[in-house]
Enzyme design. Structure first.
Site, PDB file in Angstrom:
ATOM      1  N   VAL A   1     -14.491 -16.181  77.045  1.00 14.26           N
ATOM      2  CA  VAL A   1     -15.119 -16.673  75.824  1.00 14.26           C
ATOM      3  C   VAL A   1     -14.166 -17.682  75.198  1.00 14.26           C
ATOM      4  CG1 VAL A   1     -16.085 -16.073  73.574  1.00 14.26           C
ATOM      5  CG2 VAL A   1     -16.234 -14.431  75.477  1.00 14.26           C
ATOM      6  N   CYS A   2     -14.708 -18.813  74.776  1.00 15.94           N
ATOM      7  CA  CYS A   2     -13.929 -19.805  74.045  1.00 15.94           C
ATOM      8  C   CYS A   2     -12.720 -20.247  74.874  1.00 15.94           C
ATOM      9  CB  CYS A   2     -13.542 -19.205  72.694  1.00 15.94           C
ATOM     10  SG  CYS A   2     -12.942 -20.360  71.460  1.00 15.94           S
TER      11      CYS A   2
END
Length: 208
Positions: free
Chosen positions: A99-100
């Site tokens: 994520v990210c």
């Protein structure tokens, strides 16, 4: 079904907690938080501290690895032992995900070379230094590797994982149970829709 989420100092809280909320509802799933050392891990915003009992090196295999981002993800790029662990655990997983800016960790481990991948828009150039090609898609999948864009995109990634780990009906039920029905009051959630003024202000906020 073991799902492992490593936490490190200055992790982005929603990167980890958003997917955790959904994935913990998959039948048979066991979510494990791990850290460089057992103890209390503080998030990047400073107010949330998570007590983690397990060192990541104690985990030798898992079904899903989900690597969050945050300022701490960049610090972990210099932790050779951790990067080696990510590379080794990837060999055992059904799905390796990020994520990210967690995608930078996958990149550092050599898992994204030659692939399209996504991350937070402020980290697109950094991602490409690891041999990946950045795309602005919210979630990108290549076989068992999945990357997602900034922060809130982890919820979309996790919902897709719910279906891959169980079935679409279960994933839809988890979506309903968590009432994940986003209706944002503004249309500034990506570079494609944000005005130059919004982008500039976002950069100011990120700089502290």
């Amino acid at each position: 079904m073991d799902i492992v989420i490593p936490l490190f100092r200055l992790f982005e809280p929603l990167d980890a907690v958003g997917p955790y909320e959904l994935l913990a509802n998959v039948p048979g799933a066991r979510v494990h938080f791990v850290a460089p050392e057992p103890g209390r891990v503080a998030d990047v915003l400073g107010a949330m501290k998570v007590d983690v009992r397990t060192r990541y090196s104690e985990i030798e295999s898992c079904d899903v690895l989900l690597v969050p981002g945050g300022a701490g993800a960049r610090l972990m790029l210099n932790d050779t032992e951790f990067i080696d662990w990510v590379r080794r655990i990837h060999e055992t997983t059904r799905f390796t995900t990020s994520v990210c800016t967690g995608a930078l960790i996958l990149g550092k481990a050599g898992l994204l070379k030659g692939l399209t991948a996504t991350t937070h828009w402020m980290a697109m150039d950094d991602l490409e230094t690891f041999g990946a090609t950045y795309t602005a898609e919210r979630v990108v999948r290549h076989d068992k590797i999945l990357t997602s864009a900034g922060v809130s995109a982890g919820i979309d990634l996790a919902l897709g994982l719910c279906a891959l780990l169980s079935d679409e009906l279960t994933a839809r039920a988890i979506q309903l149970f968590t009432e994940y029905d986003p209706q944002p009051p503004y249309d500034s959630g990506s570079l494609a829709t944000a005005t130059p003024e919004v982008v500039a202000r976002a950069r100011e906020l990120a700089a502290g």
